[in-house]
Motif scaffolding. Structure first.
Motif, PDB file in Angstrom:
ATOM      1  N   ILE A 349     -34.357 -22.431  -8.116  1.00 39.60           N
ATOM      2  CA  ILE A 349     -32.852 -22.555  -8.137  1.00 39.60           C
ATOM      3  C   ILE A 349     -32.622 -23.869  -7.211  1.00 39.60           C
ATOM      4  CG2 ILE A 349     -30.611 -22.063  -7.443  1.00 39.60           C
ATOM      5  CD1 ILE A 349     -31.909 -20.549  -9.765  1.00 39.60           C
ATOM      6  N   ARG A 350     -33.423 -24.110  -6.229  1.00 40.20           N
ATOM      7  CA  ARG A 350     -33.205 -25.422  -5.251  1.00 40.20           C
ATOM      8  C   ARG A 350     -33.712 -26.420  -6.133  1.00 40.20           C
ATOM      9  NH1 ARG A 350     -34.590 -21.914  -1.318  1.00 40.20           N
ATOM     10  NH2 ARG A 350     -36.773 -22.809  -1.204  1.00 40.20           N
ATOM     11  N   GLN A 351     -34.710 -26.301  -6.763  1.00 38.98           N
ATOM     12  CA  GLN A 351     -35.443 -27.652  -7.680  1.00 38.98           C
ATOM     13  C   GLN A 351     -34.695 -27.872  -8.620  1.00 38.98           C
ATOM     14  OE1 GLN A 351     -39.650 -27.090  -8.645  1.00 38.98           O
ATOM     15  NE2 GLN A 351     -40.116 -25.854  -6.727  1.00 38.98           N
ATOM     16  N   ARG A 352     -34.170 -26.891  -9.268  1.00 42.98           N
ATOM     17  CA  ARG A 352     -33.237 -27.424 -10.579  1.00 42.98           C
ATOM     18  C   ARG A 352     -32.013 -27.772  -9.928  1.00 42.98           C
ATOM     19  NH1 ARG A 352     -29.618 -22.403 -12.561  1.00 42.98           N
ATOM     20  NH2 ARG A 352     -28.747 -23.171 -10.448  1.00 42.98           N
ATOM     21  N   ASP A 353     -31.383 -27.561  -8.908  1.00 40.28           N
ATOM     22  CA  ASP A 353     -30.016 -28.390  -8.390  1.00 40.28           C
ATOM     23  C   ASP A 353     -30.424 -29.445  -7.980  1.00 40.28           C
ATOM     24  OD1 ASP A 353     -28.803 -25.766  -8.802  1.00 40.28           O
ATOM     25  OD2 ASP A 353     -28.910 -25.160  -6.756  1.00 40.28           O
ATOM     26  N   ALA A 354     -31.616 -29.848  -7.415  1.00 41.47           N
ATOM     27  CA  ALA A 354     -32.087 -31.308  -6.670  1.00 41.47           C
ATOM     28  C   ALA A 354     -32.132 -32.099  -8.220  1.00 41.47           C
ATOM     29  CB  ALA A 354     -33.460 -31.084  -6.343  1.00 41.47           C
ATOM     30  N   HIS A 355     -32.875 -31.364  -9.323  1.00 42.72           N
ATOM     31  CA  HIS A 355     -32.864 -32.350 -10.526  1.00 42.72           C
ATOM     32  C   HIS A 355     -31.707 -32.761 -11.201  1.00 42.72           C
ATOM     33  CE1 HIS A 355     -34.194 -33.418 -14.585  1.00 42.72           C
ATOM     34  NE2 HIS A 355     -33.385 -32.526 -14.845  1.00 42.72           N
ATOM     35  N   GLU A 356     -30.695 -31.636 -11.194  1.00 41.33           N
ATOM     36  CA  GLU A 356     -29.267 -31.921 -11.654  1.00 41.33           C
ATOM     37  C   GLU A 356     -28.560 -32.918 -10.912  1.00 41.33           C
ATOM     38  OE1 GLU A 356     -27.620 -28.067 -11.825  1.00 41.33           O
ATOM     39  OE2 GLU A 356     -28.052 -27.921 -13.948  1.00 41.33           O
ATOM     40  N   ALA A 357     -28.834 -33.012  -9.720  1.00 42.52           N
ATOM     41  CA  ALA A 357     -28.175 -33.929  -8.751  1.00 42.52           C
ATOM     42  C   ALA A 357     -28.753 -35.085  -9.046  1.00 42.52           C
ATOM     43  CB  ALA A 357     -28.301 -33.732  -7.516  1.00 42.52           C
ATOM     44  N   TYR A 358     -29.974 -35.374  -9.374  1.00 43.02           N
ATOM     45  CA  TYR A 358     -30.619 -36.649  -9.476  1.00 43.02           C
ATOM     46  C   TYR A 358     -30.261 -37.334 -11.049  1.00 43.02           C
ATOM     47  CZ  TYR A 358     -34.620 -39.649 -10.637  1.00 43.02           C
ATOM     48  OH  TYR A 358     -35.350 -40.690 -10.946  1.00 43.02           O
TER      49      TYR A 358
END
Length: 366
Positions: A349-358
């Motif tokens: 979930i953290r990786q997904r959120d980081a990707h979306e922010a990127y």
């Protein structure tokens, strides 16, 4: 029918289109059924040709052609019953069509916009397996489950079997040998359908085995048959027999469909680097579609009008496929983070959120 002997090379339709008899196997259909097989093979070949062209134009990432193997696939899937389970590798495009998968659903995976996208549970056609040989073990487990569920035996209303597809190269993998062991030991209702197309990418069959492949399975105690894989009639007859005995609880069967991959292993392969033109020419003379067409023409079952309609149907399929493939929506990478686990771990979930922010940062600077 119980086979207590080697039936030899099973063939019911010669390369020049003549019907021949075999002491152990016969084709039960009529000319209209054979014409339906011809239609299925022609449409599968057109799908294959269009997919290859789409890959060459950059619209697909990869494509494994099935050119030359149409009879092995159409004949075998024609024997599948309404409760049987089918487990493919990655080249069974004609089988997929026969099990109700749409052409576009097949191509989505190779375009990279979707994972394997059909409803495998409803269709009883499982996901393409891209790791060589693993599907043989999966299929053995499925067959054993059918057996444990009481769906094997004399009751035609409920019995079922499984059939798994793999190539000659997969028989050199340990997973396939393990599947032989478990299928034989537990008398699993399984048909092991090997399309021996003579080449494991660039390795010829002569480098893979010192005996015919069907004899290898006999060493595990599995009844085995070699059939002309370019003869759709013989393939259906042998597969029907094997599935029937599996459903009755008589155990597994190994079928070696002796055929030929006329094209490349995949579109990343160049077969001219490892095989000669004479070999290819000799197998093209055994084309599975040409022999059926020759037979049906000789009996008057098809004519120019019939073939014209089939050509129009093939053209329409190709045109629709070209339009549909390029219209597929691009996938959103963020969606894939939640498709691995039933309950997505917090780290993903953290990786997904980081990707979306990127991704969003590029929109802000645009």
């Amino acid at each position: 029918m119980d086979l207590d002997h080697d039936p030899g090379f099973v063939q019911l339709l010669t390369p020049d289109g003549r019907r021949v008899s075999h002491p152990d196997f016969g084709y039960a259909g009529d000319d209209s059924s054979i014409a339906a097989h011809l239609r299925a093979m022609v449409l599968a070949r057109r799908l294959d040709a269009e997919a290859t062209a789409l890959q060459r134009k950059g619209e697909l990432g990869l494509w494994p052609p099935m050119l030359g193997q149409e009879a092995a696939q159409v004949g075998s899937v024609a024997a599948v019953g309404s409760r049987d389970e089918v487990i493919p590798s990655y080249r069974e495009h004609a089988v997929a069509l026969g099990m109700g998968v749409t052409p576009l659903e097949i191509l989505k995976t190779f375009r990279g916009t979707h994972m394997v996208d059909w409803d495998s549970r409803a269709l009883r056609f499982h996901l393409y397996s891209f790791v060589i040989g693993t599907q043989a073990l999966h299929a053995t487990g499925i067959a054993m489950a059918l057996q444990l569920d009481g769906r094997v035996g004399p009751d035609d209303a409920t019995n079922a079997a499984a059939m798994v597809y793999f190539g000659d190269g997969a028989t050199s993998q340990g997973d396939v040998s393990e599947a032989f062991v478990f299928a034989a030991s537990y008398n699993a209702p399984l048909v092991l359908f090997c399309q021996n197309n003579q080449w494991a990418i660039s390795v010829p069959i002569e480098r893979q085995t010192k005996i015919p492949l069907y004899q290898r399975a006999r060493g595990f105690g599995i009844p085995s048959v070699r059939v002309d894989g370019n003869d759709v009639l013989a393939v259906q007859a042998v597969t029907s027999w094997a599935l029937d005995r599996a459903r009755r609880g008589e155990g597994p069967t190994f079928i070696e469909a002796f055929t030929y991959r006329m094209g490349a292993h995949t579109t990343s392969d160049d077969p001219t680097k490892y095989r000669g033109r004479d070999e290819e020419a000799s197998w093209r003379a055994k084309d599975p579609i040409a022999r059926v067409r020759a037979y049906l023409r000789s009996t008057g079952a098809i004519d120019d009008l019939w073939e014209g309609h089939l050509t129009n149907e093939s053209d329409a399929l190709a045109e629709q496929l070209r339009d549909d493939v390029v219209s597929l929506p691009d996938p959103a990478l963020a969606d894939w983070f939640t498709r691995v686990y039933a309950k997505t771990p917090s780290g993903l979930i953290r990786q997904r959120d980081a990707h979306e922010a990127y991704e969003a940062s590029f929109e802000e600077t645009a």
